[in-house]
Every structure is written in structure tokens, then in C-alpha cells.
Motif scaffolding. Structure first.
Motif, PDB file in Angstrom:
ATOM      1  N   LEU A   1      12.861  -7.099  -2.794  1.00 37.01           N
ATOM      2  CA  LEU A   1      12.834  -8.370  -3.495  1.00 37.01           C
ATOM      3  C   LEU A   1      12.343  -8.120  -4.916  1.00 37.01           C
ATOM      4  CD1 LEU A   1      13.032 -11.505  -3.362  1.00 37.01           C
ATOM      5  CD2 LEU A   1      10.625 -11.489  -2.721  1.00 37.01           C
ATOM      6  N   ASP A   2      13.093  -8.551  -5.890  1.00 38.10           N
ATOM      7  CA  ASP A   2      12.704  -8.389  -7.294  1.00 38.10           C
ATOM      8  C   ASP A   2      12.332  -6.945  -7.615  1.00 38.10           C
ATOM      9  OD1 ASP A   2      13.057 -11.123  -7.682  1.00 38.10           O
ATOM     10  OD2 ASP A   2      10.986 -11.560  -7.128  1.00 38.10           O
ATOM     11  N   LEU A   3      13.179  -6.031  -7.229  1.00 40.30           N
ATOM     12  CA  LEU A   3      12.927  -4.603  -7.461  1.00 40.30           C
ATOM     13  C   LEU A   3      13.118  -4.291  -8.941  1.00 40.30           C
ATOM     14  CD1 LEU A   3      12.357  -1.925  -5.956  1.00 40.30           C
ATOM     15  CD2 LEU A   3      14.818  -1.610  -5.829  1.00 40.30           C
ATOM     16  N   ASN A   4      12.056  -3.775  -9.574  1.00 36.00           N
ATOM     17  CA  ASN A   4      12.189  -3.434 -10.987  1.00 36.00           C
ATOM     18  C   ASN A   4      12.758  -2.024 -11.134  1.00 36.00           C
ATOM     19  OD1 ASN A   4      10.040  -1.515 -10.870  1.00 36.00           O
ATOM     20  ND2 ASN A   4       8.544  -3.146 -11.242  1.00 36.00           N
ATOM     21  N   GLN A   5      13.113  -1.649 -12.345  1.00 35.20           N
ATOM     22  CA  GLN A   5      13.783  -0.372 -12.589  1.00 35.20           C
ATOM     23  C   GLN A   5      12.892   0.813 -12.230  1.00 35.20           C
ATOM     24  OE1 GLN A   5      15.367   0.121 -16.520  1.00 35.20           O
ATOM     25  NE2 GLN A   5      16.070   2.194 -16.124  1.00 35.20           N
TER      26      GLN A   5
ATOM     27  N   LYS B   1      10.448   1.024  -9.960  1.00 40.24           N
ATOM     28  CA  LYS B   1      10.355   1.182  -8.502  1.00 40.24           C
ATOM     29  C   LYS B   1      11.692   1.624  -7.910  1.00 40.24           C
ATOM     30  CE  LYS B   1       6.457  -1.906  -7.931  1.00 40.24           C
ATOM     31  NZ  LYS B   1       5.965  -3.168  -7.377  1.00 40.24           N
TER      32      LYS B   1
ATOM     33  N   SER C   1       4.652  -8.081   1.578  1.00 44.97           N
ATOM     34  CA  SER C   1       4.928  -6.801   0.927  1.00 44.97           C
ATOM     35  C   SER C   1       4.689  -5.690   1.923  1.00 44.97           C
ATOM     36  CB  SER C   1       4.000  -6.589  -0.272  1.00 44.97           C
ATOM     37  OG  SER C   1       4.215  -7.565  -1.254  1.00 44.97           O
TER      38      SER C   1
ATOM     39  N   THR D   1       5.098 -14.572   0.457  1.00 52.31           N
ATOM     40  CA  THR D   1       5.821 -13.303   0.363  1.00 52.31           C
ATOM     41  C   THR D   1       5.040 -12.187   1.047  1.00 52.31           C
ATOM     42  OG1 THR D   1       6.740 -13.988  -1.760  1.00 52.31           O
ATOM     43  CG2 THR D   1       6.874 -11.647  -1.237  1.00 52.31           C
TER      44      THR D   1
ATOM     45  N   LYS E   1      15.074  -5.679   2.809  1.00 52.41           N
ATOM     46  CA  LYS E   1      15.673  -5.734   1.485  1.00 52.41           C
ATOM     47  C   LYS E   1      14.550  -5.755   0.453  1.00 52.41           C
ATOM     48  CE  LYS E   1      19.854  -8.184   2.741  1.00 52.41           C
ATOM     49  NZ  LYS E   1      20.710  -9.344   2.470  1.00 52.41           N
TER      50      LYS E   1
END
Length: 116
Positions: A13-17, A19, A102, A100, A11
């Protein structure tokens, strides 16, 4: 000994627009390439390499799409609705920052303007 394949589904996590858009564009390009390949006879598809395919995808992703489109399972496929990008064990890496993890994987060629 049988070949073992491990598939990870992760999943975001904290996906910005930015990306999210890049991932959506990469997915769209994978799907478009796969569908273009399906228009070719299987014997011709098997001869393809990234040097013979025009796509904005990185060569690692384009090679994976070619592999998928020439696999035994692709013989029965008429059209892909969605082909998600796949990165094999040579084309991704994991980094840990604090607690975390990545995962980095290739997308389209070049760098997205908003990521510079």
C-alpha cells in the motif's frame, strides 16, 4: 494431526520508490543465492548454514532460501527465474496504525541509505 501451513500474500500500500527498490534488490539477492546453491550437490546444500554462505541478505532470509533450495521440490529445479523473499512466523511482525496494518520483515543486511 496433519501439519497446517498458512501463506499470506499481501499487496503493498502506497509503496514509495525507495522501498520498491529495496524489495527488488532483496528479491534479486534471494534469486541469486538460490541459483548459486543449485550449483552445489544436494548433499552439500543440506550442510549449509548462513555462516557458510556469503550474501547481503539478513540471516533469516538467507536461512529460508537455504531451506527452499534443499527441499524435496528443489531436486527437480535447474534454475530459479525469481525467488521472492519469504519470512517465517518468527521473522515478521504486524503493527496497526489507525485502520491500516503494517507487516515488517527482514531484507538485506544493514539499513538502506535512503531509509536512515
Amino acid at each position: 494431526m496433519p501439519k497446517v501451513t498458512t501463506t499470506l500474500k499481501l499487496k503493498f500500500l502506497d509503496l514509495n520508490q525507495v522501498k520498491a527498490e529495496l524489495f527488488a534488490q532483496t528479491t534479486a539477492e534471494c534469486t541469486a543465492l538460490a541459483n548459486r546453491l543449485l550449483e552445489l550437490p544436494l548433499t552439500e546444500r543440506r550442510k549449509l548454514t548462513t555462516a557458510k554462505v556469503v550474501t547481503p541478505l539478513s540471516s533469516a532470509l538467507a536461512n529460508q532460501v537455504i531451506r527452499n533450495a534443499t527441499a524435496k521440490t528443489a531436486k527437480k529445479v535447474k534454475r530459479y527465474r525469481v525467488m521472492l523473499p519469504e519470512a517465517n512466523k518468527q521473522n515478521w511482525n504486524v503493527a496497526k496504525v489507525g485502520d491500516t496494518y503494517s507487516v515488517n520483515f527482514p531484507t538485506i543486511k544493514g539499513q538502506h541509505p535512503a531509509l536512515k
